[in-house]
Design a protein around this motif. Sequence first.
Motif, PDB file in Angstrom:
ATOM      1  N   ALA A   2       0.821  -1.211   0.000  1.00  0.00           N
ATOM      2  CA  ALA A   2       0.000   0.000   0.000  1.00  0.00           C
ATOM      3  C   ALA A   2       0.856   1.262   0.000  1.00  0.00           C
ATOM      4  O   ALA A   2       0.371   2.343  -0.332  1.00  0.00           O
ATOM      5  CB  ALA A   2      -0.919  -0.003   1.219  1.00  0.00           C
ATOM      6  N   ARG A   3       2.145   1.123   0.344  1.00  0.00           N
ATOM      7  CA  ARG A   3       3.034   2.277   0.378  1.00  0.00           C
ATOM      8  C   ARG A   3       3.793   2.483  -0.938  1.00  0.00           C
ATOM      9  O   ARG A   3       4.618   3.383  -1.028  1.00  0.00           O
ATOM     10  CB  ARG A   3       4.030   2.109   1.523  1.00  0.00           C
ATOM     11  N   SER A  43       2.177   6.004  -5.499  1.00  0.00           N
ATOM     12  CA  SER A  43       1.119   5.962  -6.508  1.00  0.00           C
ATOM     13  C   SER A  43       1.540   6.656  -7.793  1.00  0.00           C
ATOM     14  O   SER A  43       1.054   6.313  -8.878  1.00  0.00           O
ATOM     15  CB  SER A  43      -0.155   6.605  -5.948  1.00  0.00           C
ATOM     16  N   ALA A  94       3.279   3.960 -10.058  1.00  0.00           N
ATOM     17  CA  ALA A  94       2.325   2.979 -10.585  1.00  0.00           C
ATOM     18  C   ALA A  94       1.370   3.631 -11.581  1.00  0.00           C
ATOM     19  O   ALA A  94       1.059   3.056 -12.633  1.00  0.00           O
ATOM     20  CB  ALA A  94       1.541   2.358  -9.428  1.00  0.00           C
ATOM     21  N   SER A  95       0.907   4.840 -11.282  1.00  0.00           N
ATOM     22  CA  SER A  95      -0.003   5.535 -12.193  1.00  0.00           C
ATOM     23  C   SER A  95       0.701   5.897 -13.494  1.00  0.00           C
ATOM     24  O   SER A  95       0.101   5.813 -14.574  1.00  0.00           O
ATOM     25  CB  SER A  95      -0.543   6.803 -11.528  1.00  0.00           C
ATOM     26  N   VAL A 104      -2.403  -1.891  -7.319  1.00  0.00           N
ATOM     27  CA  VAL A 104      -2.402  -0.452  -7.051  1.00  0.00           C
ATOM     28  C   VAL A 104      -3.556   0.268  -7.737  1.00  0.00           C
ATOM     29  O   VAL A 104      -4.143   1.194  -7.168  1.00  0.00           O
ATOM     30  CB  VAL A 104      -1.045   0.161  -7.478  1.00  0.00           C
ATOM     31  N   SER A 105      -3.899  -0.156  -8.958  1.00  0.00           N
ATOM     32  CA  SER A 105      -4.919   0.567  -9.727  1.00  0.00           C
ATOM     33  C   SER A 105      -6.323   0.000  -9.564  1.00  0.00           C
ATOM     34  O   SER A 105      -7.291   0.654  -9.957  1.00  0.00           O
ATOM     35  CB  SER A 105      -4.550   0.554 -11.220  1.00  0.00           C
ATOM     36  N   PRO A 151      -7.848   0.865  -4.673  1.00  0.00           N
ATOM     37  CA  PRO A 151      -8.984   1.798  -4.819  1.00  0.00           C
ATOM     38  C   PRO A 151     -10.333   1.134  -4.542  1.00  0.00           C
ATOM     39  O   PRO A 151     -11.247   1.790  -4.020  1.00  0.00           O
ATOM     40  CB  PRO A 151      -8.884   2.257  -6.281  1.00  0.00           C
ATOM     41  N   GLY A 191      -3.030  10.883 -11.404  1.00  0.00           N
ATOM     42  CA  GLY A 191      -2.301  10.243 -10.317  1.00  0.00           C
ATOM     43  C   GLY A 191      -0.790  10.373 -10.462  1.00  0.00           C
ATOM     44  O   GLY A 191      -0.072  10.480  -9.464  1.00  0.00           O
TER      45      GLY A 191
END
Length: 382
Positions: free
Chosen positions: A113-114, A117, A120-121, A219-220, A224, A333
């Motif tokens: 979770a860390r 972003s 990854a985005s 992550v995506s 979310p 993002g």
Amino acid sequence: MPVSAMTAAAVGVIVGFGGTVALVVQAGQNLGASPLQVVSMVTALCLGIGVPGLLLSWRLRIPVILAWSTPGAALLAASALGHDWSTAVGAFIIAGLLMVVVGLVPAIGRLAARIPSAIASAMLAGVLLPFVIKLFLVFQTDLALAAGLTAVFLIARRLAPTWALPLVLVSAFAALAFRGQLALPADGGLFGALSPAIPHFDLKAAVSLALPLFLVTLVSQNLPGLVVLRTAGYEPPPGPLLLSTGAATVLLAPFGVYGINMAAIVAAICTGPEAHPDKERRWVVGVIYGGLYLAAAAFAAPLAGLFIVMPTGALALITGLALIGPLTGALVGAVGEPQDREAAVLTFAATASGVALFGIGSAFWGLVIGFAALATLRWRRR
């Protein structure tokens, strides 16, 4: 049961399935899947969404809305490394096992979770960009269809945003039928089918397909999706949900499932008070949603067949328009944190370039460059 529960579930399935099934078909074709294997892919994905989603919603008493990984499908459709179907199936299993590990070990989940972003985005944006570019290349070869579908998309986004992609799909089918270009494969059949493949495990495929597929799905999509449930007032247990989606991916991977995950956009349709006024009874929307996906699995052959034989230009148009929203979100993002923008731009450019080194694709190298740039820039600031 209020009518709104059935309506919300039906809209979620139409938006989720109709909006991106063209991309799933492209992904299978790009990886060398036969028409029967593409039908198996769509059938198994619908089963992987329907059965776990239905059971989890009933068991946890919260509306668990699952989906296939749209960013993952884009990653597979963009792969230019020439992996065969068996090798791709092996990569699907590895990606699913990585998700199972995250579900089983809470510490790894917290670490995941860390993941910045922005990186990854940016990788996701680099994967999606070529599909949106191909949308405009169709203007050179089929101006009427390209301009018409783009106009339908823009007008629908203004008047009825949720229905934009289904309306594009209906308009495309109507235009192709008028031209006599709409048909089904001669041997496609009426019902869905499962066609297993023997997985082949390859190190390069694990690095260039499985690892980016796992990261972009986590992550995506999954993270979310959990946020959407929390926003709706629920306390979803991340471990069991990630474990269940990862296990579903592993079990159904031989039939073509590359990624089952928590939905985000579709979940927002099915988890709010508009779906069911009673928060404690809203889990029935998840059950109905899962049941509708089981119905889609039953008739996956004609549903997938429409896209298998669709003209290349029309398929590129539908896919490009479907990915404008995800590309917009990924770009936002990527540049959301000012201190990470340079690293994100490098990740985006490297991924979008399509560069392949040592038989490993650009999504992996985009991540490597992005993390290296991020570490260097943060060290410099310190």
